[in-house]
Design an enzyme around this catalytic site. Sequence first.
Site, PDB file in Angstrom:
ATOM      1  N   HIS A 428       0.824  -1.219   0.000  1.00 59.01           N
ATOM      2  CA  HIS A 428       0.000   0.000   0.000  1.00 59.01           C
ATOM      3  C   HIS A 428       0.848   1.255   0.000  1.00 59.01           C
ATOM      4  O   HIS A 428       2.053   1.236   0.243  1.00 59.01           O
ATOM      5  CB  HIS A 428      -0.965   0.001   1.196  1.00 59.01           C
ATOM      6  CG  HIS A 428      -0.294   0.044   2.543  1.00 59.01           C
ATOM      7  ND1 HIS A 428       0.131   1.217   3.125  1.00 59.01           N
ATOM      8  CD2 HIS A 428      -0.002  -0.940   3.426  1.00 59.01           C
ATOM      9  CE1 HIS A 428       0.665   0.967   4.310  1.00 59.01           C
ATOM     10  NE2 HIS A 428       0.595  -0.348   4.517  1.00 59.01           N
ATOM     11  N   CYS A 447       2.601  -4.846   7.236  1.00 56.76           N
ATOM     12  CA  CYS A 447       2.285  -4.499   5.852  1.00 56.76           C
ATOM     13  C   CYS A 447       3.516  -3.914   5.158  1.00 56.76           C
ATOM     14  O   CYS A 447       4.496  -3.549   5.808  1.00 56.76           O
ATOM     15  CB  CYS A 447       1.136  -3.494   5.802  1.00 56.76           C
ATOM     16  SG  CYS A 447      -0.488  -4.243   6.004  1.00 56.76           S
TER      17      CYS A 447
END
Length: 520
Positions: A428, A447
């Site tokens: 992301h 992440c």
Amino acid sequence: MIKYIKTGLLAASLLAQAFFTQAQLTPATIREYLLQPVLPGHIALPYLRQVKIFYDCYQYRPAWINDDSARTQLLAYLSQSAALGLNDSLYQYTTLQSFRHSTTQLFTVTDSIMAELQLTDACIHFLDELLYGNATPETGYNGLDYTPGCISVATLLAAALQEGNFGSLLQLYENTSPGYIATKSRLGQLLRIQQDSSFHSQRPVSSPAVTCANKPLLYKLWQYGYLTSPIDSLPDDSLKQKLKEVQQLFSLQADGILRPNLMKELNVPVEVRIQQLAKALNTFRWMNCLRQQNKWVVVVNIPSANLLVYECDTVVLESRIVVGKKSTPTPLFITSISEVVMYPYWTVPHSIATRELIPMFALNPRMVAANNFSILNDHGNIVPPTSINWKALKGKNFPYTIRQSTGCDNALGIIKLNFYTPYGVYLHDTPWKILFNTYNRYYSHGCMRVEKIIPLAHMVLEGNAIAMDTILQKGNLLHQQPVTIPATSKIPLLVLYNTSWVDSAAHVRFYPDVYQKQRY
């Protein structure tokens, strides 16, 4: 059985005769032997299934026992194992050593068949590891069920012997990607140093002095190929420049200052560096079929905190990334990117909510709105944060979901790439882009924050990228809802762990073992 001659008059007499005696092998005898349910002689053939395929393709003719040239070439190939990051002691080592040292005696047809099959097994084992690697990289989840094997090694070997190009087999089929070639070259450099008469155990670098009086420093610079001799004498300015080059090798700030972090890297034994490079070589081999079978493959390497997109052997996109810190590591997995989410919500993981956000909201509930969070109950309805007794909530007693609304301040930024894993992690965007300028980018909760997320998303959407660009041009509207765009075709994603790796220019680097996974 094969008998090995060691000492005494009998040995001298026999070695004065031919290299080895042999009973004549025919296709019929080899075929009859291989068709038996249990092979006689207690012969161990780890690659028996492929051995049988080979002889079926080769019409059961002997490949090695009756052909000195092929046998010599096979031994020459196997002697390169260390330079290829492989271990020749796994390839029927005892039998091969007897051929290398001219101590093999084959008295019966069974002796000759056993030797023939062991040489074939060794060759197939070697070629299999040369093409596909000698170990499967650690992954907790393999969503592609990927196992390399795009070429049958047994049929490849049979064809090479039949067509007379066995001597060119490595040249024709060894990995040709720039990263592989550069890693192999660095491995060869360290192996040559290790075999140099000047190589010996040296006291560690402990002084920060960047002068020729710092003998351990000179030795380490020579060891990594930055000096031609361990006793080179250089002006201080030239030595400082060499130090900058070795700092780049370890992905450290290249300022010519000898800090403790560089000393630590320099003092790692060369044997460990050789194993790290061998592991990287075998990772390149392992993922080679996947790269050849797909238009693009995305490869994330955790220790280097970088992302490479391969188009066959060529890196077409490189991006710095931020990965999980040691306490919240990024998991290792294989999957495929399935969709792009524009202006995503961030649903805060339970662990982050209970450890980090609840204490903050308990001190000041206004921080919920200030950080663009919403509190949702079990029915998905928004609950006013002031109506919650935050101080009474504990880790196991938290019946809410915390969600951050869309926008540039969202922890996921404005783009998220979705893929299935059991871990709940993503690739992301991020609002905290300054972290991409740091050297050791291990900051996240697991992440992967991608600096070049927009070019990567364009590749995922390929023919439908205009939809993403249209949404981006409109900007983040009031009450913007997430927009999900399916991938044009799913792109394989590998998240791996190599403490030696390359960048898009095929520069080999060594990186910290941040999750302490390496055992050397």
